[in-house]
Design an enzyme around this catalytic site. Structure first.
Site, PDB file in Angstrom:
ATOM      1  N   HIS A  88       1.941  -2.482   1.651  1.00  8.90           N
ATOM      2  CA  HIS A  88       1.525  -1.401   2.543  1.00  8.90           C
ATOM      3  C   HIS A  88       0.887  -0.248   1.776  1.00  8.90           C
ATOM      4  O   HIS A  88       0.143   0.550   2.356  1.00  8.90           O
ATOM      5  CB  HIS A  88       2.682  -0.929   3.435  1.00  8.90           C
ATOM      6  CG  HIS A  88       3.733  -0.106   2.779  1.00  8.90           C
ATOM      7  ND1 HIS A  88       4.940  -0.612   2.368  1.00  8.90           N
ATOM      8  CD2 HIS A  88       3.778   1.217   2.491  1.00  8.90           C
ATOM      9  CE1 HIS A  88       5.685   0.353   1.858  1.00  8.90           C
ATOM     10  NE2 HIS A  88       4.998   1.475   1.919  1.00  8.90           N
ATOM     11  N   ASP A 224       6.783  -7.424   0.588  1.00  5.85           N
ATOM     12  CA  ASP A 224       5.913  -6.239   0.622  1.00  5.85           C
ATOM     13  C   ASP A 224       5.429  -5.881  -0.788  1.00  5.85           C
ATOM     14  O   ASP A 224       5.937  -4.970  -1.421  1.00  5.85           O
ATOM     15  CB  ASP A 224       6.686  -5.067   1.245  1.00  5.85           C
ATOM     16  CG  ASP A 224       5.775  -3.918   1.643  1.00  5.85           C
ATOM     17  OD1 ASP A 224       4.602  -3.907   1.223  1.00  5.85           O
ATOM     18  OD2 ASP A 224       6.236  -3.022   2.371  1.00  5.85           O
ATOM     19  N   SER A 658       7.631   4.309  -2.094  1.00  7.53           N
ATOM     20  CA  SER A 658       7.089   2.988  -1.792  1.00  7.53           C
ATOM     21  C   SER A 658       6.376   2.448  -3.016  1.00  7.53           C
ATOM     22  O   SER A 658       5.498   3.113  -3.574  1.00  7.53           O
ATOM     23  CB  SER A 658       6.110   3.068  -0.617  1.00  7.53           C
ATOM     24  OG  SER A 658       6.795   3.332   0.581  1.00  7.53           O
TER      25      SER A 658
END
Length: 723
Positions: A88, A224, A658
């Site tokens: 992402h 991810d 992230s």
């Protein structure tokens, strides 16, 4: 009776000590770990030293951690500048390289050679070279008698001088950030590389598996991750993109552990967390979850339902809106979890009890009482006073952010400002126009007027119903009444007649002579409406909002200093996140979000197959992955015939983390941080070790996808795998 009392006291002590051992709250500055945290970290199982984490004299963990694009974290995992981050985080870059013919979002992408790695204009990777405490120098000349504006002016002048004289190499940059609400200042010497190329990404059915349904949710089964590579000039220093650039030779890269994790294992996460507000008073926490989160969720809920409906019906719109939808949905769901988490853990009550203890200690110390009397009460009262203005701001912000016609208008107005400055300079004017054309063309490539019109209609209804008339401009109110309060009729007129519904119309407008262009723009119905909305906010909301916020900022800084003085010697304070390099540590553990629900700390590929829904855009599974699963063909990455996917631990993380590396006790890479549990998202304002968990994809699943699924073994061969 006495014996029973003693036993009870001992039990209480043991409970407190146990909580302390597992008290994994905090986002700590790496250069301060040796003084503040090293002993506790080693008590929890860490096998390396603080000097192995942060060292300016030799390669250390900090030299493998990069700020990825300024919005995520990545880590160097090979001697050739290969970096790992989240899918992402790379999503925007992947989308830009995607088309209906080469849909890398849908199918994934793997460069088989260095020459196939794809450049990404504007994408950067920034390393931290050194961190210095400059508080004394920054605040020299500041007095208590100064107003907030005067104080900041003095500090800004000092910071400019410090930044200019800071010791650094010619290719390095200097960044200065305030900490503890402006009570401390640190200087960061950085190196930013501007040639960052896409190396590999799994298809969205792996990298985004579960999509928005599973976002912020545990159990999670998402691979991810994506891979990029940092390139440097032939001298090894930062350089703009060039075919002659070479892969970076890093000061340090992370070795990768193949061992996995078990319950209560020590874990550490390093990265660039974006923003937290851990030291707010109780009324601020109440405002966040009862007023502001509610408003933002309401607006985004309406926008997302419309966009989702279009994306499910139209493949082109799905590609256009994929990144925007994911970005909008991310915090929409986070805010919902934040509200749930505060309620579950009695976060407001926790703050109120903290304030009772603060007041008790304050009142017991005459000197501190004289210095800080009334600070907390006044601050809480100010938050109550600012509530309606802050709520009006958020409704206005969400309207103008999610109805994208306003974004187009903002870009146009920025262009007109630049163009006006260049009116006497033909070359400068032409360049401003060309730059605008390039910017607006990229914008409209991912814009659909029909989608945006329906979003506009829905959000306008909410805005008018929730923002009091006194907070809106009189001209806006007149326009609203002109269409009898019917947002669809208003939208029909605006989107049928405005130039800002397509690139061709806006580009034609930009080609006109300046005065004619401005005259047409002023008469454009979308521009007029945008001006009415902005003037309502600027005149009816912003003055009071800004004045109250200025007072809050000053008193929040004083309250922060008061907390550190009042609780001195009783607790260590860590600074709120502000996109600077931090270390957080915790333990692998499950959690219980609600009555009769217990979650384990690991997920497996079996769970991916259990969630599998053929053809569904969130839960479809690639045929190759199904085949590998059926054959149990996991190579050296599986464990007893099963493939680990994700795990959770109590590391204190937030947005910006992230892509952060999850490290074991030896500083080896064991996973990739990508999310938090839904109920634990309130950790930005109220960390609670009972339910706050960060979610990581197991590094063995990453390697399995790269090697066995994608067949890109060359990348695994670059890495240092350890057992």
């Amino acid at each position: 009776m006495l014996l029973k009392s003693v036993k009870s006291s001992l039990l209480l002590v043991l409970i407190v000590l146990s909580q302390h051992v597992y008290a994994t709250e905090g986002m700590w500055l790496p250069q301060l770990l040796s003084n503040l945290n090293e002993k506790e970290m080693k008590g929890m199982g860490m096998k390396i030293n603080a000097s192995d984490i942060y060292n300016i004299n030799k390669g250390s963990l900090k030299d493998a951690i990069v700020s990825f694009g300024g919005f995520c974290t990545a880590e160097v995992i090979s001697s050739q500048g290969l970096i790992l981050t989240n899918h992402h985080c790379g999503y925007g870059s992947i989308q830009k390289h995607s088309s209906l013919e080469n849909n890398y979002l849908e199918n994934g992408f793997w460069a088989k050679t260095f020459a196939e790695e794809l450049p990404n204009a504007g994408l950067t990777a920034t390393f931290i070279v050194r961190i210095d405490d400059i508080t004394k120098e920054a605040t020299a000349g500041v007095t208590k008698a100064m107003s907030e504006t005067e104080r900041q002016s003095v500090i800004d002048q000092k910071l400019a001088e410090i930044k200019k004289s800071a010791k650094r190499e010619s290719w390095q940059d200097v960044m200065i950030k305030p900490f503890f609400e402006g009570n401390k200042y640190y200087l960061f010497v950085t190196e930013t590389y501007k040639d960052v190329r896409l190396v590999g990404t799994p298809p969205s059915s792996i990298g985004k598996f579960g999509s928005d349904t599973d976002n912020w949710v545990w159990p999670r089964h998402t691979g991810d991750f994506s891979m990029f590579r940092i390139y440097a000039g032939k001298d090894g220093k930062p350089a703009e993109y060039s075919k002659d650039n070479v892969p970076l030779k890093p000061k340090y890269f992370l070795p990768i552990s193949m061992k996995g994790v078990k319950k209560d294992d020590f874990t550490m996460v390093m990265g660039f967390p974006g923003r937290t507000m851990e030291y707010l008073p109780s009324e601020a926490v109440k405002q966040t979850v009862e007023v502001l989160d509610f408003a933002k969720v309401e607006m985004r809920d309406a926008a997302l339902k419309i966009i989702d409906g279009y994306m499910r019906k139209n493949e082109q719109i799905k590609i256009q809106y994929a990144a925007k939808f994911a970005s909008t949905a991310n915090y929409w769901k986070k805010w919902q979890g934040e509200m749930l988490g505060i309620k579950k853990t009695d976060g407001i009550g926790k703050k109120q009890r903290y304030e009772v203890e603060y007041n008790r200690l304050l009142n017991a110390n005459p000197a501190l009482k004289q210095q800080y009397a009334g600070v907390l009460d006044t601050l809480n009262a100010l938050y109550v006073q600012i509530n309606p203005y802050a709520q009006a701001r958020d409704y206005y912000s969400e309207l103008t952010k999610n109805a994208e016609i306003y974004s187009a208008i903002d870009k146009f107005l920025e262009y007109t400002d630049n163009a006006e400055k260049q009116k006497g300079n033909a070359d400068g004017y032409a360049k401003a126009r060309t730059d605008f054309q390039n910017t607006i063309k990229a914008f409209y490539a991912n814009f659909n007027a029909g989608v945006d019109k329906d979003v506009f209609i829905s959000l306008m209804d909410i805005y008018v119903n929730k923002v009091p008339e006194k907070f809106r401009d009189a001209k806006f109110n007149a326009s609203w009444k002109k269409y009898n309060g019917d947002s669809r009729k208003l939208a029909d007129y605006v989107y049928a007649t405005s130039a800002f519904t397509s690139f061709d119309k806006v580009n034609a407008l930009a080609q006109l002579p300046f005065e004619q262009m401005m005259q047409q723009a002023v008469n454009d119905p979308a521009v007029q409406l945008a001006i009415f909305l902005r003037e309502g906010f600027a005149n009816q909301v912003a003055p009071t909002l800004n004045a109250l916020q200025l007072d809050i900022n000053k008193r929040q800084r004083t309250y922060m200093k008061a907390q550190m003085d009042v609780f001195e010697g009783k607790k260590n304070f860590y600074p709120d996140a502000n996109s600077t390099l931090r270390v957080t540590y915790g333990k692998v553990d499950g959690y219980s979000p609600k009555d009769a629900v217990e979650y384990d700390y690991y997920t497996w590929l079996d769970g991916v197959m259990e969630k599998y829904i053929p053809g569904d855009y969130e839960f479809d599974v690639p045929a190759k992955l199904i085949e590998l699963y059926k054959k149990k063909d996991y190579g050296k990455y599986g464990v007893n015939g099963r493939m680990p996917v994700c795990f959770i631990a109590s590391n204190h993380t937030t947005g910006g983390n992230s892509g952060s590396p999850a490290l074991n006790a030896y500083g080896q890479l064991i996973g990739l941080n990508f999310d938090r549990t839904w109920e634990g998202t309130m950790s930005d304002i109220n960390y609670d070790p009972s339910i706050c968990r960060n979610i990581m994809v197991d590094i063995r699943y990453v390697l399995f996808i790269v090697d066995k699924f994608a067949g890109c073994t060359r990348l695994v061969e670059e890495m240092k795998l350890v057992n």
